[in-house]
Design an enzyme around this catalytic site. Structure first.
Site, mmCIF file in Angstrom:
data_model
loop_
_atom_site.group_PDB
_atom_site.id
_atom_site.type_symbol
_atom_site.label_atom_id
_atom_site.label_comp_id
_atom_site.label_asym_id
_atom_site.label_seq_id
_atom_site.Cartn_x
_atom_site.Cartn_y
_atom_site.Cartn_z
ATOM 1 N N LEU A 63 -8.196 -0.635 -2.890
ATOM 2 C CA LEU A 63 -8.966 -1.879 -2.945
ATOM 3 C C LEU A 63 -9.573 -2.017 -4.343
ATOM 4 O O LEU A 63 -10.073 -1.036 -4.901
ATOM 5 C CB LEU A 63 -10.119 -1.835 -1.928
ATOM 6 C CG LEU A 63 -9.875 -2.344 -0.511
ATOM 7 C CD1 LEU A 63 -11.177 -2.287 0.290
ATOM 8 C CD2 LEU A 63 -9.332 -3.770 -0.523
ATOM 9 N N HIS A 100 3.035 -8.111 -1.484
ATOM 10 C CA HIS A 100 3.116 -7.252 -0.300
ATOM 11 C C HIS A 100 4.475 -7.439 0.370
ATOM 12 O O HIS A 100 4.915 -8.582 0.544
ATOM 13 C CB HIS A 100 1.995 -7.593 0.689
ATOM 14 C CG HIS A 100 1.969 -6.706 1.878
ATOM 15 N ND1 HIS A 100 1.383 -5.464 1.864
ATOM 16 C CD2 HIS A 100 2.496 -6.869 3.119
ATOM 17 C CE1 HIS A 100 1.550 -4.892 3.042
ATOM 18 N NE2 HIS A 100 2.228 -5.722 3.823
ATOM 19 N N ASP A 156 -4.910 -7.358 1.838
ATOM 20 C CA ASP A 156 -3.851 -8.271 2.290
ATOM 21 C C ASP A 156 -4.354 -9.508 3.033
ATOM 22 O O ASP A 156 -3.598 -10.127 3.775
ATOM 23 C CB ASP A 156 -2.849 -7.516 3.189
ATOM 24 C CG ASP A 156 -2.229 -6.320 2.490
ATOM 25 O OD1 ASP A 156 -1.935 -5.321 3.163
ATOM 26 O OD2 ASP A 156 -2.079 -6.399 1.246
ATOM 27 N N GLU A 215 11.192 -9.372 -3.938
ATOM 28 C CA GLU A 215 9.893 -9.237 -4.619
ATOM 29 C C GLU A 215 10.062 -9.396 -6.129
ATOM 30 O O GLU A 215 9.244 -10.024 -6.787
ATOM 31 C CB GLU A 215 9.327 -7.833 -4.354
ATOM 32 C CG GLU A 215 8.186 -7.819 -3.382
ATOM 33 C CD GLU A 215 7.544 -6.454 -3.269
ATOM 34 O OE1 GLU A 215 6.303 -6.418 -3.388
ATOM 35 O OE2 GLU A 215 8.249 -5.463 -3.067
HETATM 36 C C1 GRF Z 1 6.144 -2.847 -3.476
HETATM 37 O O1 GRF Z 1 7.014 -3.084 -2.404
HETATM 38 C C2 GRF Z 1 4.822 -3.524 -3.230
HETATM 39 O O2 GRF Z 1 4.881 -4.703 -2.466
HETATM 40 C C3 GRF Z 1 4.103 -2.505 -2.430
HETATM 41 O O3 GRF Z 1 4.454 -1.269 -2.992
HETATM 42 C C4 GRF Z 1 5.752 -1.388 -3.568
HETATM 43 C C5 GRF Z 1 5.607 -0.941 -5.000
HETATM 44 O O4 GRF Z 1 6.820 -0.855 -5.620
HETATM 45 N N1 GRF Z 1 2.674 -2.690 -2.406
HETATM 46 P P1 GRF Z 1 6.888 -0.655 -7.213
HETATM 47 O O5 GRF Z 1 5.905 0.417 -7.589
HETATM 48 O O6 GRF Z 1 6.562 -1.969 -7.858
HETATM 49 O O7 GRF Z 1 8.306 -0.250 -7.457
#
Ligand code: GRF
Length: 201
Positions: free
Chosen positions: A86, A103, A144, A173
């Protein structure tokens, strides 16, 4: 005006790498600082190899350390990219509306304290959900919970394992987070992505 961005990471940093690749030199935004709560975070190397200042927070729960750093680097936007703690409440208050997080699920489902990495994907598979996805949202004082800026859906396939699902979600992502950051740079602050924005990401 170039939007000055700090990225916080705790581990591998593939989202940081995706952001660094997406923000070309002529982009209206630049990553000028990378922070981590762990000296062992492999992602710190992505910053160091590009001569971007990379700092390990001596005490990640100390708001003063954060505030001094963000002010020293004149940060406009803080991006949490795989940062697992956090952010202290006084920092959230000082930068309200200017902190975003990615996330790997369709929040509010499969989010909250302790829900990160493969735990999320194992929970999705255990629930029998037919789709999951990615959420980029504003950050507030609760894991979140902040307002959603963008979501992108990923189907769950019959033979999915947590690893395979995690890999497909991560690909999405790596497109969605840069799209939200580019939109924030254009608008001067984080804004919800339109459907068009999500599909172009
Ligand atoms: C990602 O999937 C993010 O959403 C989650 O942790 C993962 C981190 O991946 N909180 P990285 O370190 O960016 O490869």
């Amino acid at each position: 005006m170039t939007m000055r961005i700090a990225v916080a990471i705790s581990g591998r940093g593939s989202n940081l790498e995706a952001l660094l690749r997406a923000l070309r030199p002529d982009a209206p935004a630049a990553i000028v600082l990378v922070v981590s709560d762990r000296a062992s975070a492999a992602g710190l190397e992505h910053a160091r190899s590009r001569k971007i200042p990379a700092t390990v927070l001596p005490d990640p729960d100390d708001p003063t350390g954060w505030l001094d750093l963000l002010r020293d680097y004149r940060i406009d936007l803080l991006v949490l990219a795989g940062y697992l703690r956090l952010v202290p409440a006084p920092v959230v208050a000082a930068y309200r509306g200017r902190i975003i997080n990615t996330h790997p699920s369709l929040l509010p489902a499969f989010g909250g304290k302790g829900m990160y990495g493969e735990r999320v994907h194992r929970a999705v598979l255990a629930s029998g959900a037919r789709e999951t996805g990615v959420t980029v949202h504003l950050v507030d004082e609760v894991y979140d919970r902040g307002a959603v800026l963008a979501q992108s859906r990923v189907p769950v396939l019959p033979d999915d394992t947590a690893e395979r699902l995690a890999a497909r979600v991560l690909e999405v992502e790596h497109r969605l987070l840069p799209a939200v950051v580019r939109a924030a740079a254009a608008a001067g602050r984080p804004v919800p992505l339109t459907e068009a924005g999500v599909n172009q990401g």
